[in-house]
Motif scaffolding. Structure first.
Motif, PDB file in Angstrom:
ATOM      1  N   ARG A 223      42.682  12.919   8.069  1.00  0.00           N
ATOM      2  CA  ARG A 223      42.133  13.125   6.725  1.00  0.00           C
ATOM      3  C   ARG A 223      41.043  14.186   6.740  1.00  0.00           C
ATOM      4  N   ARG A 224      40.219  14.169   7.778  1.00  0.00           N
ATOM      5  CA  ARG A 224      39.165  15.186   7.899  1.00  0.00           C
ATOM      6  C   ARG A 224      39.768  16.581   8.043  1.00  0.00           C
ATOM      7  N   ARG A 227      41.262  17.792   4.707  1.00  0.00           N
ATOM      8  CA  ARG A 227      40.170  18.212   3.818  1.00  0.00           C
ATOM      9  C   ARG A 227      39.597  19.554   4.270  1.00  0.00           C
ATOM     10  N   GLN A 230      41.806  22.368   3.151  1.00  0.00           N
ATOM     11  CA  GLN A 230      41.658  22.619   1.721  1.00  0.00           C
ATOM     12  C   GLN A 230      40.357  23.348   1.426  1.00  0.00           C
ATOM     13  N   LYS A 231      39.286  22.949   2.093  1.00  0.00           N
ATOM     14  CA  LYS A 231      37.985  23.600   1.896  1.00  0.00           C
ATOM     15  C   LYS A 231      38.011  25.050   2.333  1.00  0.00           C
TER      16      LYS A 231
END
Length: 403
Positions: A223-224, A227, A230-231
């Motif tokens: 999940r990290r 993310r 995406q960032k």
């Protein structure tokens, strides 16, 4: 690729009770796979008619059996690949991850007997099959804390032992079949020693789950990383055949970095992409992860019926910190779910649980999706009766070992 054609007058019409076996057209074959009965059997992409057009150096036959194959009344089908043994008119018959059959039928001889007799009459001296039932399963949560030096999957009590897989293995042994990779967990690769297809695969269940369930099923690191991608502005898109050369270039980088060699050419992937999508538009997709205008990773996905496969992945050596592969897999998981797939198959994983072995990295990465390792029955082989065929079978095995 040409099909092995047997004149209609010479095609064996094998019957056993209410089962007739015949060569069938690709249209009849595909119609069965798309029917409710065919879909329930869960055919893999290696048993689709289009796969015959991917495999160079092999001839092919499409077979079907049931009450009336000519009328499309079928209960099972098989794509048979045939390779001629040099210097003879005999063939090695290979049914990759097939046949597509009801393996729960305790009377397997009703269709297996006619199938073998047909292949024998067509000139096959030996047959290799890949039964579909699973053998054992290990949940990701079970395996993660049980890694250690020298440990392998076979050292861990499975979360589930499939009774159907056990029964099918016993039935095949009783009929003279030999499990190609033996009964162990295999070596460092993704299958047992002697299996052409991976014996251990990784499944992420999709049926009955929401997108939120899939997200919560990812471990914290996954999940990290999603993310993070995406960032950092990683963009995931579906490409086309035009990007296959870039995919192939990245695959070469991946092979050198990770120490493996698939041995396939760009032409192979171009042929595969064209054949599968000619059979059904969108059957094979090429996903691309772009960052600052550059393709950093490319993965392929194949869908058949209610199943989806992550087949091959490739990525660059640089900018790995933006996690393009995690971004790709998360998008592919969501797309497979949206298409109604019951399972997302991430294909082969090694049997090692030793973190110091290079191969373990692939398993660790896939475990992060929260799925499970599935040991298939692997591949099974047997000669087709008679001392001459037994001799040819041994000679063919020696020939393959020298190649």
């Amino acid at each position: 690729m040409s099909a092995l054609l047997v004149p209609p007058s010479r095609v064996p019409r094998a019957r056993n009770r209410d089962v007739a076996l015949r060569t069938i057209t690709a249209e009849t074959y595909r119609a069965f796979l798309a029917s409710p009965d065919g879909t329930a059997l869960g055919a893999g992409f290696l048993q689709c008619p289009s796969w015959a057009d991917v495999k160079e150096g092999w001839r092919s036959q499409l077979l079907g059996w049931g009450p009336d194959p000519e009328a499309g009344q079928l209960t099972g089908v098989a794509l048979v690949l045939l390779r001629q043994f040099p210097g003879t008119r005999k063939y090695f018959a290979y049914l990759p991850e097939g046949p597509v059959a009801d393996w729960s039928d305790p009377e397997v001889d009703r269709w297996l007997g006619p199938l073998l007799e047909h292949l024998r009459r067509a000139g096959a001296f030996a047959v290799r099959i890949g039964p579909s039932p699973a053998y054992r399963r290990w949940d990701a949560a079970l395996l993660k804390p049980l890694t250690g030096p020298g440990r392998r999957l076979g050292d861990v009590l499975a979360s589930e032992v499939d009774p159907l897989g056990t029964a099918v293995a016993e039935r095949l042994r009783a009929r003279g079949w030999r499990r190609c990779g033996g009964d162990g967990t295999g070596g460092e690769g993704t299958g047992g020693d002697g299996d052409a297809q991976p014996r251990h695969v990784f499944h992420v269940p999709l049926a009955g789950r929401t997108t939120e369930d899939l997200w919560s099923g990812l471990n914290q690191e996954w999940r990290r990383n999603v993310r993070r991608s995406q960032k950092e502005g990683v963009e995931v898109v579906v490409g086309s055949a035009a990007e296959l050369p870039e995919f192939y270039r990245l695959l070469g980088i991946t092979e050198r970095r990770d120490g493996f060699r698939l041995g396939r050419s760009l032409a192979y992937y171009e042929r595969q992409y064209a054949a599968l999508n000619a059979e059904e538009q969108g059957r094979m997709k090429l996903y691309l992860a772009r960052h600052r205008g550059e393709i950093l990773a490319a993965h392929t996905m194949i869908t058949v019926g209610r199943r989806a496969w992550y087949q091959t992945g490739a990525s660059a050596d640089h900018r790995r910190e933006v996690r393009p592969s995690n971004a790709l897999q998360w998008r592919m998981l969501q797309d497979a779910h949206a298409l109604g797939a019951d399972v997302y198959d991430m294909r082969g994983v090694p049997s090692t649980l030793d973190p110091d072995e290079r191969a373990y990295g692939l398993l660790r990465w896939k475990l992060g999706t929260g799925g499970r390792v599935v040991e298939t029955l692997g591949e099974w082989e047997r000669p087709l009766g008679g001392s001459a065929n037994h001799t040819l079978h041994r000679a063919f095995q020696a020939y393959l070992n020298r190649r």
